[in-house]
Design an enzyme around this catalytic site. Structure first.
Site, PDB file in Angstrom:
ATOM      1  N   MET A  18       0.842  -1.204   0.000  1.00 55.11           N
ATOM      2  CA  MET A  18       0.000   0.000   0.000  1.00 55.11           C
ATOM      3  C   MET A  18       0.875   1.251   0.000  1.00 55.11           C
ATOM      4  SD  MET A  18      -3.438  -0.855   2.054  1.00 55.11           S
ATOM      5  CE  MET A  18      -2.835  -0.586   3.699  1.00 55.11           C
ATOM      6  N   HIS A  29       8.977   1.299   3.427  1.00 54.03           N
ATOM      7  CA  HIS A  29      10.083   1.291   4.379  1.00 54.03           C
ATOM      8  C   HIS A  29      10.903   0.026   4.116  1.00 54.03           C
ATOM      9  CE1 HIS A  29       7.596  -1.648   6.387  1.00 54.03           C
ATOM     10  NE2 HIS A  29       6.626  -0.757   6.541  1.00 54.03           N
ATOM     11  N   HIS A  57       9.142  -3.351   3.363  1.00 58.32           N
ATOM     12  CA  HIS A  57       8.705  -3.556   1.973  1.00 58.32           C
ATOM     13  C   HIS A  57       9.905  -3.839   1.070  1.00 58.32           C
ATOM     14  CE1 HIS A  57       5.568  -0.568   3.492  1.00 58.32           C
ATOM     15  NE2 HIS A  57       4.800  -1.561   3.074  1.00 58.32           N
TER      16      HIS A  57
HETATM   17  P1  AMP Z   1       1.441  -2.866   3.486  1.00 58.73           P
HETATM   18  O1  AMP Z   1       1.977  -1.798   2.598  1.00 58.73           O
HETATM   19  O2  AMP Z   1       1.413  -2.482   4.926  1.00 58.73           O
HETATM   20  O3  AMP Z   1       0.145  -3.446   2.985  1.00 58.73           O
HETATM   21  O4  AMP Z   1       2.487  -4.057   3.426  1.00 58.73           O
HETATM   22  C1  AMP Z   1       2.850  -4.643   2.202  1.00 58.73           C
HETATM   23  C2  AMP Z   1       3.640  -5.888   2.467  1.00 58.73           C
HETATM   24  O5  AMP Z   1       4.815  -5.561   3.212  1.00 58.73           O
HETATM   25  C3  AMP Z   1       2.859  -6.922   3.302  1.00 58.73           C
HETATM   26  O6  AMP Z   1       3.118  -8.223   2.796  1.00 58.73           O
HETATM   27  C4  AMP Z   1       3.445  -6.720   4.676  1.00 58.73           C
HETATM   28  O7  AMP Z   1       3.361  -7.869   5.499  1.00 58.73           O
HETATM   29  C5  AMP Z   1       4.896  -6.394   4.350  1.00 58.73           C
HETATM   30  N1  AMP Z   1       5.513  -5.695   5.468  1.00 58.73           N
HETATM   31  C6  AMP Z   1       5.056  -4.587   6.100  1.00 58.73           C
HETATM   32  N2  AMP Z   1       5.863  -4.266   7.135  1.00 58.73           N
HETATM   33  C7  AMP Z   1       6.850  -5.194   7.163  1.00 58.73           C
HETATM   34  C8  AMP Z   1       7.975  -5.425   7.996  1.00 58.73           C
HETATM   35  N3  AMP Z   1       8.270  -4.634   9.020  1.00 58.73           N
HETATM   36  N4  AMP Z   1       8.777  -6.488   7.715  1.00 58.73           N
HETATM   37  C9  AMP Z   1       8.500  -7.313   6.689  1.00 58.73           C
HETATM   38  N5  AMP Z   1       7.440  -7.160   5.857  1.00 58.73           N
HETATM   39  C10 AMP Z   1       6.624  -6.118   6.097  1.00 58.73           C
END
Ligand code: AMP
Length: 286
Positions: A30, A34, A37
């Site tokens: 999304m 960081h 990702h």
């Molecule tokens: P999001 O943008 O929050 O939907 O996350 C996108 C992807 O990045 C998802 O598969 C999350 O689980 C992964 N993700 C988010 N934060 C972390 C983190 N700290 N360590 C590893 N993967 C992450």
């Protein structure tokens, strides 16, 4: 790196990629990227010929009282980070490009979606599964990369892939943490500096549980109590849930075994944070 917003354009580009016999890795996000990702993209780069990173703040997974309109965004910085990490195509569709006026179809992975996060966010995971399913259909990846940070989401996607026979290998990637152990999250930006300091209690509490288990504790009730006591040592944190479950079925367990996962959700002010550990390994700060 190509920038694409039109799903049809991406589909026909990737048809050609497949004709050339190249493998495709998908990293759905999304945005407001960081190092968590980026670690997914970097892993995808090592295992595929063509890397598609998607940035789509998916309205289907937000309920009316959640932070859809204020969700943090920085497309310029994200574009730079994606390029640097080795993304070949950055797919950033607008909501209107992903969905027609009324969406009547949804994917629901029952049972797994109604526990833990699903208790306070009952429609969240059908929103996630529907969009991930759509991304799988648009991209046709060989492999798709998800973080263990969202452990429940990872199990739901794995089950969806099995149940619907998606020809996709789902790769779960380790949680990337800040210097004090707090799991990186786009939502950490909502914390003010005092709240950010307090948030380090979350990984500390999980690490306590790990140490207790390493010391021989097998019963899950005292483990939950240790976490709860530690968290509630700050009056600024409230607990949404602390659960010790089978990592795949997400069903609560009373004894820790090899498949156990410990999951937590808390609120600091108005910010809701989630984290989890393999209790045999504990926290590994970056
Ligand atoms: P999001 O943008 O929050 O939907 O996350 C996108 C992807 O990045 C998802 O598969 C999350 O689980 C992964 N993700 C988010 N934060 C972390 C983190 N700290 N360590 C590893 N993967 C992450």
């Amino acid at each position: 790196m190509e920038l694409v917003t039109d799903p049809k354009e991406l589909q026909s580009y990737l048809d050609q990629v497949r004709v050339e016999g190249k493998t495709i890795g998908l990293v759905p996000t999304m945005g407001f990227l960081h190092q968590g990702h980026i670690s997914l993209i970097e892993r995808a780069v090592t295992e595929n010929d063509v890397i598609i990173t998607t940035i789509f703040v998916n309205p289907l997974q937000f309920s009316a009282n959640e932070d859809l309109s204020t969700y943090p965004r920085n497309i310029e910085k994200d574009t730079e980070l994606c390029l640097k990490a080795g993304t070949n195509v950055l797919f950033t569709p607008a909501v209107e490009e992903m969905f027609c006026d009324t969406v009547l179809t949804s994917i629901s992975v029952s049972n797994l979606s109604s526990v833990l996060e699903g208790v306070s966010r009952p429609t969240h995971f059908s929103g996630v599964a529907t969009v991930v399913s759509k991304l799988f259909n648009i991209v046709g990846p060989c492999r798709a990369y998800f973080g263990e940070k969202d452990w429940q989401q990872l199990q739901i996607i794995r089950k969806m892939v099995i149940d619907l026979s998606y020809p996709v290998e789902v790769i779960g990637c380790p949680i990337i943490r800040d210097h004090d152990g707090l799991a990186l999250s786009s939502r950490n930006v909502y914390l003010n500096s005092e709240q950010r300091e307090i948030a380090s209690i979350i990984p500390q509490a999980l690490q306590n549980a790990h140490e207790r288990i390493r010391g021989g504790e097998k019963n899950t009730q005292p483990i939950k109590e240790i976490i709860s006591e530690h968290i509630l040592s700050s009056s600024q944190i409230s607990v949404d849930y602390i659960e010790v479950v089978n990592g795949e079925s997400l069903e609560p367990v009373i004894q820790v075994d090899e498949e156990t996962r410990v999951l937590i959700a808390v609120r600091i002010g108005t910010t809701r944070l989630i984290d989890n550990i393999n209790p045999h390994i504990g926290i590994n700060p970056i």
